[in-house]
Design an enzyme around this catalytic site. Structure first.
Site, short mmCIF file in Angstrom:
data_model
loop_
_atom_site.label_atom_id
_atom_site.label_comp_id
_atom_site.label_asym_id
_atom_site.label_seq_id
_atom_site.Cartn_x
_atom_site.Cartn_y
_atom_site.Cartn_z
CG MET A 34 -1.44 1.44 1.68
SD MET A 34 -2.86 1.24 3.38
CE MET A 34 -1.85 0.68 4.51
CB SER A 108 2.39 -4.97 3.18
OG SER A 108 1.81 -4.38 3.74
CD GLN A 109 -2.47 -2.86 -0.39
OE1 GLN A 109 -3.46 -2.61 0.53
NE2 GLN A 109 -1.93 -2.58 -1.83
CG ASP A 226 3.79 -5.49 11.16
OD1 ASP A 226 3.24 -4.19 11.39
OD2 ASP A 226 3.61 -6.03 10.17
CG HIS A 282 4.38 -3.36 8.36
ND1 HIS A 282 4.12 -4.76 7.75
CD2 HIS A 282 3.86 -2.95 6.96
CE1 HIS A 282 3.44 -5.12 6.68
NE2 HIS A 282 3.03 -4.17 6.15
#
Length: 299
Positions: A34, A108-109, A226, A282
């Site tokens: 993102m 991530s996404q 995270d 993260h």
């Protein structure tokens, strides 16, 4: 003379073996997270260089959704994920470098998006999937959205609070499509247009299951400190126990695993699931960790 007649063919054989080219590493496809883009020199560009430095000659495709880097970044917030996955499937099918199969690495996404590619688009075949901080059971909060002072992040939070599962929000806000509210499980199952589908929440798509199980390895990296993903255990396919948002359960205690709706239980027993933990926030990792822990899955 007899000894020489044996030695010459053996020598020729050895020379031939030495001259044979080494087997090339499988191509690698990368999907960013993102607010990022395909070629940011501090993120995906950096990762691509790390891979190319350590695996000479490898073909790396860092996915770009849109005609330029600005569009690519904006689409990570606002382009329907199902449309993004279709676009990527078309890109992969049209790339001659990938026809023999490829490894995939999502950040991530991008981790759950590439899993959707594995489940929906088996040609060309994905060999190994490496999910670096991907949220496979979704998220229930954005404690630290990238760009904390950004109006985009503020708007996302307000929109999700107001109606994550309304059709308009689902169709036009990427993060709503993997928003998983443990207090509204029925709304999530009925109205999530992306995550509930790829996680088999509304029924069993045997093709999804078969395609995912075709992976050689499904590697999940969780960041142990995270502060962005809520809950972090989603990076290992765990989530909150239904009906509350405090206690979490690992993948092995979820109905998804127990009912084996995606084949994860069978993959786990076959040694195909790999759970890795790395200290840090993260997407924070060292080059040394990447070289020693991740690169072996690509070689």
């Amino acid at each position: 003379m007899a000894a020489l007649s044996v030695a010459v063919p053996v020598l020729s054989l050895l020379l031939g073996l030495c001259l044979e080219p080494a087997v090339a590493a499988a191509p690698l496809v990368i999907w960013h997270g993102m607010g990022d883009s395909c070629c940011n020199p501090l993120s995906m560009g950096y990762v691509q260089k790390l891979v190319e430095k350590n695996i000479p000659g490898i073909y790396v495709l860092s996915l770009k959704i849109g005609s330029n880097l600005i569009q690519d970044m904006e689409n990570s917030f606002f382009m329907n994920v199902n449309d993004q996955v279709r676009e990527v499937c078309s890109q992969l099918a049209a790339d001659p470098h990938l026809k023999g199969g490829y490894n995939a690495m999502g950040f991530s996404q991008g981790g759950q998006f590439l899993r959707a590619v594995a489940q929906r688009c088996p040609s060309p075949p994905m060999l190994n999937l490496i999910s670096v901080g991907g949220q496979h059971q979704g998220v229930y909060g954005f404690p630290r959205c990238p760009g904390e002072s950004s109006h985009i992040c503020d708007w996302i939070r307000k929109t999700l609070d107001l109606g994550a599962y309304t059709q308009a929000v689902q169709e036009h806000l990427v993060q709503a499509e993997y928003w998983h509210d443990p207090l509204k499980e029925e709304d999530y199952r009925k109205n999530s247009i992306f995550l509930a589908d790829i996680n088999q929440e509304r029924g069993i798509n045997e093709t999804y299951k078969k395609n995912l199980m075709a992976l050689k390895k499904f590697v999940m990296v969780k960041f142990l400190n995270d502060t962005m993903v809520d809950p972090p255990i989603s990076e290992w396919f765990g989530f909150y126990k239904s009906g509350q948002a405090k206690e979490t359960v690992p993948l092995q205690e979820t109905s998804l695993y127990k009912e084996d709706r995606l084949g994860l239980q069978e993959m786990d027993k076959a040694g195909k699931l790999v759970f890795l933990g790395v200290k840090g926030d993260h997407l924070h990792f060292s080059e040394e960790w990447f070289d020693t822990t991740i690169l072996p899955f690509l070689q």
